[in-house]
Design a protein around this motif. Structure first.
Motif, PDB file in Angstrom:
ATOM      1  N   TRP A  14       0.352   3.546   3.570  1.00 13.19           N
ATOM      2  CA  TRP A  14      -0.125   2.214   3.207  1.00 13.19           C
ATOM      3  C   TRP A  14       0.683   1.123   3.904  1.00 13.19           C
ATOM      4  CZ3 TRP A  14      -4.548   1.364   0.685  1.00 13.19           C
ATOM      5  CH2 TRP A  14      -5.106   2.433  -0.023  1.00 13.19           C
ATOM      6  N   TRP A  15       1.924   1.434   4.243  1.00 13.98           N
ATOM      7  CA  TRP A  15       2.746   0.473   4.972  1.00 13.98           C
ATOM      8  C   TRP A  15       2.098   0.162   6.322  1.00 13.98           C
ATOM      9  CZ3 TRP A  15       6.975  -2.345   3.694  1.00 13.98           C
ATOM     10  CH2 TRP A  15       7.719  -2.910   4.736  1.00 13.98           C
ATOM     11  N   GLY A  16       1.709   1.223   7.037  1.00 16.95           N
ATOM     12  CA  GLY A  16       1.045   1.038   8.323  1.00 16.95           C
ATOM     13  C   GLY A  16      -0.299   0.363   8.184  1.00 16.95           C
ATOM     14  N   ILE A  17      -1.001   0.655   7.094  1.00 17.94           N
ATOM     15  CA  ILE A  17      -2.299   0.007   6.860  1.00 17.94           C
ATOM     16  C   ILE A  17      -2.109  -1.496   6.682  1.00 17.94           C
ATOM     17  CG2 ILE A  17      -4.209  -0.226   5.214  1.00 17.94           C
ATOM     18  CD1 ILE A  17      -3.957   2.813   4.737  1.00 17.94           C
ATOM     19  N   GLY A  18      -1.082  -1.883   5.935  1.00 19.46           N
ATOM     20  CA  GLY A  18      -0.810  -3.303   5.744  1.00 19.46           C
ATOM     21  C   GLY A  18      -0.480  -4.005   7.052  1.00 19.46           C
ATOM     22  N   GLN A  19       0.330  -3.346   7.876  1.00 18.17           N
ATOM     23  CA  GLN A  19       0.661  -3.894   9.191  1.00 18.17           C
ATOM     24  C   GLN A  19      -0.595  -4.066  10.041  1.00 18.17           C
ATOM     25  OE1 GLN A  19       3.340  -1.051  10.848  1.00 18.17           O
ATOM     26  NE2 GLN A  19       5.086  -1.686   9.614  1.00 18.17           N
ATOM     27  N   THR A  20      -1.439  -3.060  10.021  1.00 16.96           N
ATOM     28  CA  THR A  20      -2.643  -3.094  10.847  1.00 16.96           C
ATOM     29  C   THR A  20      -3.595  -4.199  10.404  1.00 16.96           C
ATOM     30  OG1 THR A  20      -2.454  -0.698  11.195  1.00 16.96           O
ATOM     31  CG2 THR A  20      -4.583  -1.718  11.698  1.00 16.96           C
ATOM     32  N   VAL A  21      -3.763  -4.350   9.088  1.00 18.25           N
ATOM     33  CA  VAL A  21      -4.614  -5.422   8.568  1.00 18.25           C
ATOM     34  C   VAL A  21      -4.081  -6.778   9.006  1.00 18.25           C
ATOM     35  CG1 VAL A  21      -5.391  -6.591   6.467  1.00 18.25           C
ATOM     36  CG2 VAL A  21      -5.487  -4.097   6.615  1.00 18.25           C
ATOM     37  N   ALA A  22      -2.753  -6.954   8.907  1.00 19.01           N
ATOM     38  CA  ALA A  22      -2.143  -8.218   9.340  1.00 19.01           C
ATOM     39  C   ALA A  22      -2.417  -8.467  10.822  1.00 19.01           C
ATOM     40  CB  ALA A  22      -0.636  -8.190   9.072  1.00 19.01           C
ATOM     41  N   GLY A  23      -2.279  -7.421  11.631  1.00 17.69           N
ATOM     42  CA  GLY A  23      -2.525  -7.554  13.057  1.00 17.69           C
ATOM     43  C   GLY A  23      -3.980  -7.863  13.384  1.00 17.69           C
ATOM     44  N   LEU A  24      -4.902  -7.206  12.677  1.00 18.57           N
ATOM     45  CA  LEU A  24      -6.325  -7.451  12.918  1.00 18.57           C
ATOM     46  C   LEU A  24      -6.711  -8.879  12.550  1.00 18.57           C
ATOM     47  CD1 LEU A  24      -7.840  -4.096  11.599  1.00 18.57           C
ATOM     48  CD2 LEU A  24      -7.915  -4.925  13.954  1.00 18.57           C
TER      49      LEU A  24
ATOM     50  N   ASN B 171      -2.424  -5.593  21.665  1.00 18.35           N
ATOM     51  CA  ASN B 171      -1.304  -4.663  21.755  1.00 18.35           C
ATOM     52  C   ASN B 171      -0.567  -4.545  20.428  1.00 18.35           C
ATOM     53  OD1 ASN B 171      -2.028  -4.470  24.412  1.00 18.35           O
ATOM     54  ND2 ASN B 171      -0.234  -5.515  25.234  1.00 18.35           N
ATOM     55  N   TYR B 172      -0.442  -5.668  19.753  1.00 18.01           N
ATOM     56  CA  TYR B 172       0.239  -5.681  18.457  1.00 18.01           C
ATOM     57  C   TYR B 172      -0.510  -4.824  17.437  1.00 18.01           C
ATOM     58  CZ  TYR B 172       2.606  -7.712  14.371  1.00 18.01           C
ATOM     59  OH  TYR B 172       3.326  -7.895  13.222  1.00 18.01           O
ATOM     60  N   VAL B 173      -1.832  -4.966  17.398  1.00 13.74           N
ATOM     61  CA  VAL B 173      -2.640  -4.174  16.461  1.00 13.74           C
ATOM     62  C   VAL B 173      -2.523  -2.687  16.768  1.00 13.74           C
ATOM     63  CG1 VAL B 173      -5.000  -3.634  15.760  1.00 13.74           C
ATOM     64  CG2 VAL B 173      -4.272  -6.014  15.949  1.00 13.74           C
ATOM     65  N   LEU B 174      -2.566  -2.329  18.045  1.00 16.97           N
ATOM     66  CA  LEU B 174      -2.454  -0.914  18.416  1.00 16.97           C
ATOM     67  C   LEU B 174      -1.106  -0.336  17.981  1.00 16.97           C
ATOM     68  CD1 LEU B 174      -4.060  -0.962  21.987  1.00 16.97           C
ATOM     69  CD2 LEU B 174      -5.039  -0.009  19.887  1.00 16.97           C
ATOM     70  N   ALA B 175      -0.047  -1.117  18.139  1.00 13.16           N
ATOM     71  CA  ALA B 175       1.279  -0.650  17.727  1.00 13.16           C
ATOM     72  C   ALA B 175       1.340  -0.450  16.214  1.00 13.16           C
ATOM     73  CB  ALA B 175       2.349  -1.647  18.184  1.00 13.16           C
ATOM     74  N   GLN B 176       0.764  -1.387  15.448  1.00 14.38           N
ATOM     75  CA  GLN B 176       0.795  -1.269  13.991  1.00 14.38           C
ATOM     76  C   GLN B 176      -0.102  -0.120  13.506  1.00 14.38           C
ATOM     77  OE1 GLN B 176       3.202  -2.992  13.062  1.00 14.38           O
ATOM     78  NE2 GLN B 176       3.153  -4.108  14.987  1.00 14.38           N
ATOM     79  N   PHE B 177      -1.224   0.081  14.168  1.00 12.55           N
ATOM     80  CA  PHE B 177      -2.114   1.180  13.794  1.00 12.55           C
ATOM     81  C   PHE B 177      -1.416   2.523  13.980  1.00 12.55           C
ATOM     82  CE2 PHE B 177      -5.505   4.255  14.912  1.00 12.55           C
ATOM     83  CZ  PHE B 177      -6.213   4.226  13.719  1.00 12.55           C
ATOM     84  N   SER B 178      -0.603   2.633  15.001  1.00  9.67           N
ATOM     85  CA  SER B 178       0.127   3.874  15.257  1.00  9.67           C
ATOM     86  C   SER B 178       1.096   4.201  14.128  1.00  9.67           C
ATOM     87  CB  SER B 178       0.890   3.773  16.584  1.00  9.67           C
ATOM     88  OG  SER B 178       0.009   3.513  17.660  1.00  9.67           O
TER      89      SER B 178
ATOM     90  N   SER C 140       4.320  -4.988   3.562  1.00 10.96           N
ATOM     91  CA  SER C 140       4.319  -5.019   5.019  1.00 10.96           C
ATOM     92  C   SER C 140       3.413  -6.128   5.547  1.00 10.96           C
ATOM     93  CB  SER C 140       3.876  -3.664   5.588  1.00 10.96           C
ATOM     94  OG  SER C 140       2.550  -3.353   5.219  1.00 10.96           O
ATOM     95  N   LEU C 141       2.257  -6.321   4.902  1.00 12.69           N
ATOM     96  CA  LEU C 141       1.328  -7.360   5.344  1.00 12.69           C
ATOM     97  C   LEU C 141       1.977  -8.742   5.256  1.00 12.69           C
ATOM     98  CD1 LEU C 141      -2.429  -7.615   4.440  1.00 12.69           C
ATOM     99  CD2 LEU C 141      -0.970  -9.604   4.213  1.00 12.69           C
ATOM    100  N   LEU C 142       2.623  -9.036   4.123  1.00  8.12           N
ATOM    101  CA  LEU C 142       3.189 -10.362   3.935  1.00  8.12           C
ATOM    102  C   LEU C 142       4.406 -10.599   4.821  1.00  8.12           C
ATOM    103  CD1 LEU C 142       2.834 -10.791   0.069  1.00  8.12           C
ATOM    104  CD2 LEU C 142       1.378 -11.698   1.877  1.00  8.12           C
TER     105      LEU C 142
END
Length: 516
Positions: free
Chosen positions: A195-205, A372-379, A79-81
């Motif tokens: 972990w999928w959501g965690i990867g998204q959130t890390v990418a957003g942060l 906003n992007y980070v908040l969406a991925q964290f959710s 998800s991060l990549l």
């Protein structure tokens, strides 16, 4: 279909299990083999049942906890990549000014597609171990290299190779984890999607930190020195993935899964591996080589020549060995195809949509867009947590968890188009992110659960490959459509209605038995 009992006389779950006796069902749901292949390969069916008994006897150990985290890295990396490419594509285009700006998206999905097929089929032929370790290392090295790209062609090439590694890694994460799990713990494969959501959130942060502060805003004046944000993003993310890759080798000594060894006919290694696991964690294990060998040789898992077209066909034919299994495989592949179009249309192009909506509401700041992007991925992290709970509830299980997730997503997709201010915009994007991951997280887990071990990686890899083909299609659609309008949202909502219907008619429910 023929049902083969092991020496331990553990109850089994037949295809037509009587649902009237609730107590009997509860007693057998964690010990029966979900897929019945006794009429196709009695030796394999018997051996798988005996191995399942041994895995259940050992139970859940610290080794499984390590696998949960180390395999979860694969989810996070994929998800991060994927999001890394979508986040950086705009800045890369400003710097290199390519003739086709969507080239990075297509390169990524081509890499993910080839990787899913190559590593998936390869893991059924040669084993899980090397694919499991190498795929993540490849993703790490070439994501770092992508950050140093001198031109657009080089960047897309490195993005494709990164996708090649990440795509195969994702196929193996669920496969490896599932093939070690006792029946009562199989629901953890669904939970692992957090972990999928965690990867998204890390990418957003990381994007929130680098893109607004180290990026140019105009193609007329965008030298490398003024546009380092996307490069810092690749360097940092690649280094993180490299640490994950090293941890896989150093934290745990991964051995080949017992179910793959059964399919390969290595009965002695199956027994030794499970006995060593039991001894290390002080658990009982009564499995013996004689128990396995008395059932004869496995006949359907491999061809005579491993490196041949016939070997590949053996694995595809095995996914349709029975009518019920064939229907299940077809519906799983259809679901991956549908979500492969819906997910990128919303998520991969979400930054564009959020940015355009923010502009409508007077929010043009890059800082606000990425917040906003980070908040969406964290959710997204909380979707699999709910899915993990729902899939354990009797009469809900995996199938109806997916139905619930798909329907919720559809409803909020339609509601999203009525947003009239920035607060509503971010609220609905977070809710959609949460709901879509109830469905997607469960589908990720359900797919390997309803595929037989001898052909699991091939079936799972093909499912993911179909998903990637639709990802390529979504990039083509985005080239000729305006992704800043609500039209893609309407399309996604309709697709999720179809996905809910497909989930409801899946023939297998993993809550009622153990994968073989």
């Amino acid at each position: 279909m023929q049902v083969v009992q092991s020496e331990q006389k553990t109850p089994r779950v037949d295809d037509d299990m009587d649902t009237k006796d609730e107590s009997a069902q509860e007693q057998t749901m964690t010990t029966g083999d979900m897929i019945s292949i006794g009429g196709v390969d009695p030796a394999l069916a018997a051996k798988m049942h005996i191995v399942n008994d041994a895995i259940n006897q050992i139970g859940f150990t610290t080794y499984h906890t390590k696998l949960f985290f180390l395999n979860g890295f694969g989810y996070a990396v994929d998800s991060l990549l994927a999001f890394l490419m979508s986040i950086t594509a705009g800045q890369v285009a400003l710097e290199f000014q390519p003739s086709y700006a969507r080239g990075g998206t297509i390169a990524l999905y081509v890499g993910l597609l080839v990787g899913a097929l190559f590593w998936g089929i390869g893991a059924d032929i040669m084993g899980r171990k090397w694919a499991f370790n190498l795929s993540l290392l490849i993703a790490a090295v070439f994501s770092i290299a992508a950050g140093a790209s001198p031109n657009f062609i080089t960047w897309t090439s490195f993005v494709a190779i990164t996708g090649f590694g990440a795509g195969g890694n994702l196929v193996l994460d669920t496969t490896v984890f599932l093939e070690y799990l006792p029946a009562k713990s199989q629901w953890l494969v669904t939970l692992m999607a957090v972990w999928w959501g965690i990867g998204q959130t890390v990418a957003g942060l990381l994007a929130w930190a680098f893109i607004p502060n180290f990026s140019c805003t105009s193609a007329d004046d965008c030298p490398r020195s003024e546009n380092m944000g996307w490069r810092y993003l690749y360097f940092t993310s690649g280094a993180l993935v490299l640490c994950m890759s090293i941890a896989r080798v150093t934290v745990i000594r991964f051995h080949e899964t017992p179910k793959f060894l059964v399919c390969r006919g290595d009965d002695e290694k199956v027994v030794k591996g499970l006995q060593d696991l039991a001894q290390k964690y002080g658990r009982p294990c009564d499995l013996t080589v004689e128990q396995l060998q008395r059932h004869g040789a496995v006949a359907t898992a491999h061809s005579q020549n491993l490196f041949s077209f016939n070997e590949i066909m053996v694995h595809y034919n095995g996914l349709f060995a029975t009518r019920k299994l064939g229907i299940s495989t077809s519906l799983v592949w259809l679901s991956w195809t549908l979500i492969g179009l819906a997910y990128p249309l919303f998520y991969i192009f979400l930054p564009e949509y959020l940015s355009s909506r923010g502009a409508q509401f007077g929010e043009t700041s890059a800082y606000i867009t990425w917040r906003n992007y980070v908040l969406a991925q964290f959710s997204a992290i909380f979707g699999p947590l709910v899915a993990g709970y729902l899939c354990k509830i009797p009469r809900v299980g995996r199938k109806y968890t997916m139905v619930i997730g798909a329907i919720l997503t559809m409803v909020f997709f339609f509601a999203y188009t009525s947003v009239r201010n920035d607060d509503q915009n971010i609220a609905f994007s977070c809710i959609v992110s949460f709901a879509i991951n109830i469905y997607y997280g469960t589908l990720y887990a359900y797919s390997p659960e309803v595929l037989p071990s001898g052909h699991r990686a091939t079936g799972n890899g093909t499912a993911v490959a179909l998903n990637r083909i639709m990802g390529i299609m979504s990039a083509i659609v985005a080239t000729y459509a305006d992704t800043s309008t609500p039209v893609p949202v309407y399309i996604c909502a309709a697709l999720f209605a179809v996905m809910a219907a497909v989930s409801a008619i899946f023939p297998y429910e993993p809550q009622n038995g153990q994968s073989i």
